[in-house]
Design a protein around this motif. Structure first.
Motif, PDB file in Angstrom:
ATOM      1  N   VAL A 287       0.805  -1.171   0.063  1.00 37.22           N
ATOM      2  CA  VAL A 287      -0.008  -0.026  -0.064  1.00 37.22           C
ATOM      3  C   VAL A 287       0.915   1.160   0.057  1.00 37.22           C
ATOM      4  O   VAL A 287       1.943   1.211   0.439  1.00 37.22           O
ATOM      5  CB  VAL A 287      -1.160   0.141   1.014  1.00 37.22           C
ATOM      6  CG1 VAL A 287      -1.960  -1.091   1.389  1.00 37.22           C
ATOM      7  CG2 VAL A 287      -0.382   0.085   2.518  1.00 37.22           C
ATOM      8  N   VAL A 288       0.371   2.111  -0.271  1.00 38.21           N
ATOM      9  CA  VAL A 288       1.052   3.724  -0.493  1.00 38.21           C
ATOM     10  C   VAL A 288       0.606   4.444   0.778  1.00 38.21           C
ATOM     11  O   VAL A 288      -0.672   4.527   0.942  1.00 38.21           O
ATOM     12  CB  VAL A 288       0.689   4.256  -1.868  1.00 38.21           C
ATOM     13  CG1 VAL A 288       1.431   5.873  -1.623  1.00 38.21           C
ATOM     14  CG2 VAL A 288       1.368   3.772  -2.889  1.00 38.21           C
ATOM     15  N   VAL A 289       1.379   4.745   1.547  1.00 43.39           N
ATOM     16  CA  VAL A 289       1.121   5.451   2.705  1.00 43.39           C
ATOM     17  C   VAL A 289       1.676   6.821   2.586  1.00 43.39           C
ATOM     18  O   VAL A 289       3.085   6.845   2.407  1.00 43.39           O
ATOM     19  CB  VAL A 289       1.916   4.730   4.054  1.00 43.39           C
ATOM     20  CG1 VAL A 289       1.774   5.610   5.343  1.00 43.39           C
ATOM     21  CG2 VAL A 289       1.473   3.618   4.139  1.00 43.39           C
ATOM     22  N   ALA A 290       0.593   7.897   2.850  1.00 43.09           N
ATOM     23  CA  ALA A 290       1.285   9.420   2.634  1.00 43.09           C
ATOM     24  C   ALA A 290       1.448   9.736   4.140  1.00 43.09           C
ATOM     25  O   ALA A 290       0.525   9.537   5.287  1.00 43.09           O
ATOM     26  CB  ALA A 290      -0.129  10.234   2.144  1.00 43.09           C
ATOM     27  N   TYR A 291       2.389  10.667   4.625  1.00 38.22           N
ATOM     28  CA  TYR A 291       2.942  10.997   6.040  1.00 38.22           C
ATOM     29  C   TYR A 291       3.277  12.471   5.704  1.00 38.22           C
ATOM     30  O   TYR A 291       3.984  12.669   4.611  1.00 38.22           O
ATOM     31  CB  TYR A 291       3.685   9.706   6.589  1.00 38.22           C
ATOM     32  CG  TYR A 291       4.963   9.765   5.822  1.00 38.22           C
ATOM     33  CD1 TYR A 291       6.202  10.432   6.110  1.00 38.22           C
ATOM     34  CD2 TYR A 291       5.315   8.952   4.704  1.00 38.22           C
ATOM     35  CE1 TYR A 291       7.318  10.403   5.831  1.00 38.22           C
ATOM     36  CE2 TYR A 291       6.431   8.845   4.197  1.00 38.22           C
ATOM     37  CZ  TYR A 291       7.447   9.330   4.576  1.00 38.22           C
ATOM     38  OH  TYR A 291       8.651   9.397   4.187  1.00 38.22           O
ATOM     39  N   VAL A 292       3.261  12.971   6.911  1.00 37.49           N
ATOM     40  CA  VAL A 292       4.020  14.391   7.198  1.00 37.49           C
ATOM     41  C   VAL A 292       5.178  14.188   8.038  1.00 37.49           C
ATOM     42  O   VAL A 292       4.996  13.698   9.072  1.00 37.49           O
ATOM     43  CB  VAL A 292       2.923  15.493   7.707  1.00 37.49           C
ATOM     44  CG1 VAL A 292       3.662  16.753   7.971  1.00 37.49           C
ATOM     45  CG2 VAL A 292       1.875  15.451   6.885  1.00 37.49           C
ATOM     46  N   ARG A 293       6.388  14.815   7.213  1.00 37.42           N
ATOM     47  CA  ARG A 293       7.543  14.835   8.110  1.00 37.42           C
ATOM     48  C   ARG A 293       8.218  16.228   8.113  1.00 37.42           C
ATOM     49  O   ARG A 293       8.515  16.716   6.783  1.00 37.42           O
ATOM     50  CB  ARG A 293       8.638  13.853   7.453  1.00 37.42           C
ATOM     51  CG  ARG A 293      10.065  13.713   8.245  1.00 37.42           C
ATOM     52  CD  ARG A 293      10.932  12.818   7.592  1.00 37.42           C
ATOM     53  NE  ARG A 293      10.516  11.527   7.971  1.00 37.42           N
ATOM     54  CZ  ARG A 293      11.215  10.396   7.349  1.00 37.42           C
ATOM     55  NH1 ARG A 293      12.188  10.617   6.710  1.00 37.42           N
ATOM     56  NH2 ARG A 293      10.640   9.296   7.530  1.00 37.42           N
ATOM     57  N   ASP A 294       8.328  16.835   9.214  1.00 39.09           N
ATOM     58  CA  ASP A 294       9.016  18.220   9.112  1.00 39.09           C
ATOM     59  C   ASP A 294       8.080  18.989   8.226  1.00 39.09           C
ATOM     60  O   ASP A 294       8.541  20.088   7.662  1.00 39.09           O
ATOM     61  CB  ASP A 294      10.350  18.099   8.623  1.00 39.09           C
ATOM     62  CG  ASP A 294      11.325  17.380   9.381  1.00 39.09           C
ATOM     63  OD1 ASP A 294      11.092  17.431  10.668  1.00 39.09           O
ATOM     64  OD2 ASP A 294      12.277  16.746   9.049  1.00 39.09           O
ATOM     65  N   GLY A 295       6.903  19.102   8.531  1.00 42.00           N
ATOM     66  CA  GLY A 295       5.826  19.899   7.467  1.00 42.00           C
ATOM     67  C   GLY A 295       5.708  19.716   6.066  1.00 42.00           C
ATOM     68  O   GLY A 295       4.791  20.258   5.445  1.00 42.00           O
ATOM     69  N   GLU A 296       6.327  18.583   5.708  1.00 38.07           N
ATOM     70  CA  GLU A 296       6.333  18.079   4.287  1.00 38.07           C
ATOM     71  C   GLU A 296       5.663  16.937   4.083  1.00 38.07           C
ATOM     72  O   GLU A 296       5.902  15.877   4.626  1.00 38.07           O
ATOM     73  CB  GLU A 296       7.755  18.157   3.567  1.00 38.07           C
ATOM     74  CG  GLU A 296       7.770  17.652   2.242  1.00 38.07           C
ATOM     75  CD  GLU A 296       9.119  17.523   1.666  1.00 38.07           C
ATOM     76  OE1 GLU A 296       9.361  17.046   0.596  1.00 38.07           O
ATOM     77  OE2 GLU A 296      10.071  18.033   2.231  1.00 38.07           O
ATOM     78  N   GLU A 297       4.608  16.677   3.203  1.00 38.40           N
ATOM     79  CA  GLU A 297       3.837  15.596   2.915  1.00 38.40           C
ATOM     80  C   GLU A 297       4.780  14.652   1.906  1.00 38.40           C
ATOM     81  O   GLU A 297       5.166  15.179   1.038  1.00 38.40           O
ATOM     82  CB  GLU A 297       2.448  15.745   2.428  1.00 38.40           C
ATOM     83  CG  GLU A 297       2.003  14.387   2.195  1.00 38.40           C
ATOM     84  CD  GLU A 297       0.594  14.730   1.811  1.00 38.40           C
ATOM     85  OE1 GLU A 297      -0.204  13.808   1.139  1.00 38.40           O
ATOM     86  OE2 GLU A 297      -0.472  15.669   2.609  1.00 38.40           O
ATOM     87  N   ARG A 298       4.972  13.351   2.542  1.00 35.60           N
ATOM     88  CA  ARG A 298       5.768  12.452   1.572  1.00 35.60           C
ATOM     89  C   ARG A 298       4.882  11.146   1.388  1.00 35.60           C
ATOM     90  O   ARG A 298       3.885  10.943   2.040  1.00 35.60           O
ATOM     91  CB  ARG A 298       7.138  12.282   2.381  1.00 35.60           C
ATOM     92  CG  ARG A 298       7.965  13.504   2.732  1.00 35.60           C
ATOM     93  CD  ARG A 298       9.135  13.102   3.323  1.00 35.60           C
ATOM     94  NE  ARG A 298      10.030  14.329   3.439  1.00 35.60           N
ATOM     95  CZ  ARG A 298      11.418  13.919   4.291  1.00 35.60           C
ATOM     96  NH1 ARG A 298      11.829  13.036   3.940  1.00 35.60           N
ATOM     97  NH2 ARG A 298      12.035  15.238   4.525  1.00 35.60           N
ATOM     98  N   THR A 299       5.322  10.370   0.564  1.00 34.23           N
ATOM     99  CA  THR A 299       4.774   9.125   0.615  1.00 34.23           C
ATOM    100  C   THR A 299       5.807   7.751   0.505  1.00 34.23           C
ATOM    101  O   THR A 299       7.065   8.113   0.059  1.00 34.23           O
ATOM    102  CB  THR A 299       3.975   8.792  -1.037  1.00 34.23           C
ATOM    103  OG1 THR A 299       4.920   8.934  -1.927  1.00 34.23           O
ATOM    104  CG2 THR A 299       2.656   9.826  -1.036  1.00 34.23           C
ATOM    105  N   ALA A 300       5.486   6.772   0.980  1.00 31.31           N
ATOM    106  CA  ALA A 300       6.100   5.606   0.935  1.00 31.31           C
ATOM    107  C   ALA A 300       5.305   4.515   0.582  1.00 31.31           C
ATOM    108  O   ALA A 300       4.238   4.095   1.041  1.00 31.31           O
ATOM    109  CB  ALA A 300       6.799   5.122   2.258  1.00 31.31           C
TER     110      ALA A 300
END
Length: 385
Positions: A365-378
């Motif tokens: 699955v693709v997980v969207a997350y926020v790190r240091d105010g920036e949205e990323r995906t894994a």
């Protein structure tokens, strides 16, 4: 608290087991049957009062117009056949549905095999290890002991200390054949009334719901549940949801609650654990003493709900990551805030659990997350609970 993925969600809440009726200090236990008998009499009298009384002139005239050889209309053949189907199912399955007394609580269960194993809800057995079980053979309550409980799916197996002659195991159906519109019967001990039956239809499949943790609930988030209009009341938990082929297709577990009605039960919206999961869990408990293969997907993290600047839930923050677990291998780390799994928006740990409940271990699955105010995906290959 219960959350749903439907547009206008109702909050499913587990049914805490009912308190068993108090035994009177003296005399036979006649009060409840007497009340029920009185209720039947009221219904008979009420039905007899419909229409024009035969003692009135108009009633006499109407009677005079009736031919002397007239007979009551015969119900259509289809109605007779459906009633016969109901009676057959009840005759076949009800002997396999038992009543379980766990301390001060009361619930239902299903005879699983000829060795005396009974499957029920984990919230029915609670923290108990020994129980009294009333079976359909009509003898005194039998003693039983806990084999194992699996609160994550709200299922448990107990075993009778003595298997009585004539004890019948239920037949279990196929979850893949359950379809919306099928007629079903719910069997159990609602409100302490043993061997009770209600009827309805399958009104939805593939539902993901979460139990409350109050009142003895396990707090489990359960996927692929069967939604039904058959009435599910306190005490029905752990009983049988049955199709017209006399097969158990689920275990009634939850009823929806409506916040607009003061969190009282929402009529006609109940949920049953699908038979596929029941058999998966029960077979492992019976063979191995515990569940070793849950079939439930996991990110292998510990998380908590976070709030935005307006104090509204805005995601699930990772508190801890299991070493070499699914999230760790995908590069997620503590402090990341998960906001999406696949197409599911994540605002709380409950919505995260609901999103994972419909997934399988090993699925990507693709997980969207926020790190240091920036949205990323894994891209994450899911692990297993």
């Amino acid at each position: 608290m219960v959350e749903s993925q439907d547009p206008a969600p109702r909050r499913p809440a587990h049914h805490p087991p009912r308190q068993p009726p108090r035994r009177p200090a003296r005399g036979p236990r006649r009060r409840l049957p007497a009340v029920l008998a009185a209720g039947v009499c009221v219904l008979v009298l009420a039905s007899g009062c419909t229409g024009i009384p035969s003692s009135s002139p108009a009633g006499s005239a109407a009677a005079d117009r009736q031919p002397r050889n007239s007979t009551r209309a015969v119900p259509p053949k289809a109605v007779n056949e459906l009633q016969s189907d109901y009676e057959t199912v009840i005759k076949n399955v009800l002997p396999s549905v038992v009543q379980i007394e766990a301390g001060n609580s009361l619930g239902s269960g299903i005879v699983y095999d000829s060795k005396g194993h009974v499957v029920t809800n984990a919230h029915v057995v609670g923290e108990g290890s020994s129980f009294l079980v009333t079976v359909a053979t009509g003898e005194e309550p039998l003693t039983a002991k806990l084999v194992s409980a699996y609160p994550e799916q709200d299922l448990a197996v107990i075993r009778l200390d003595r298997v009585p002659a004539g004890l019948e195991a239920a037949a279990f159906g196929d979850s893949s054949k359950v379809a919306v519109g099928q007629i079903v019967l719910a069997m159990g001990s609602p409100l302490g009334l043993s061997s009770s039956v209600t009827q309805g239809i399958v009104s939805g499949i593939g539902r993901t719901v979460s139990e409350s943790t109050t009142g003895g609930g396990t707090g489990a988030t359960i996927g692929n549940m069967v939604q039904t209009s058959a009435a599910i009341n306190p005490g029905n938990s752990g009983g049988a949801l049955v199709n017209l082929d006399s097969e158990v297709i689920g275990i009634p577990t939850l009823a929806a609650t409506d916040p607009d009605l003061g969190d009282s039960a929402a009529p006609g919206i109940g949920f049953a654990i699908p038979v596929s999961m029941v058999k998966t869990v029960a077979d492992q408990i019976i063979q191995k003493g515990k569940v070793t293969d849950s079939g439930r997907a996991a990110l292998d993290i510990t998380a908590r709900t976070v709030l935005d600047d307006n104090y509204q839930p805005s995601g699930a923050a990772i508190v801890d990551v299991t070493e070499n677990g699914a999230a760790d291998k995908a590069g997620l780390r503590p402090g990341d805030i998960i906001v999406k799994v696949g197409s599911s928006e994540i605002t709380t740990i409950t919505t995260l659990a609901e999103a994972l409940a419909s997934k399988r271990p090993g699925q990507q699955v693709v997980v969207a997350y926020v790190r240091d105010g920036e949205e990323r995906t894994a891209r994450v290959t899911l692990g297993e609970i």
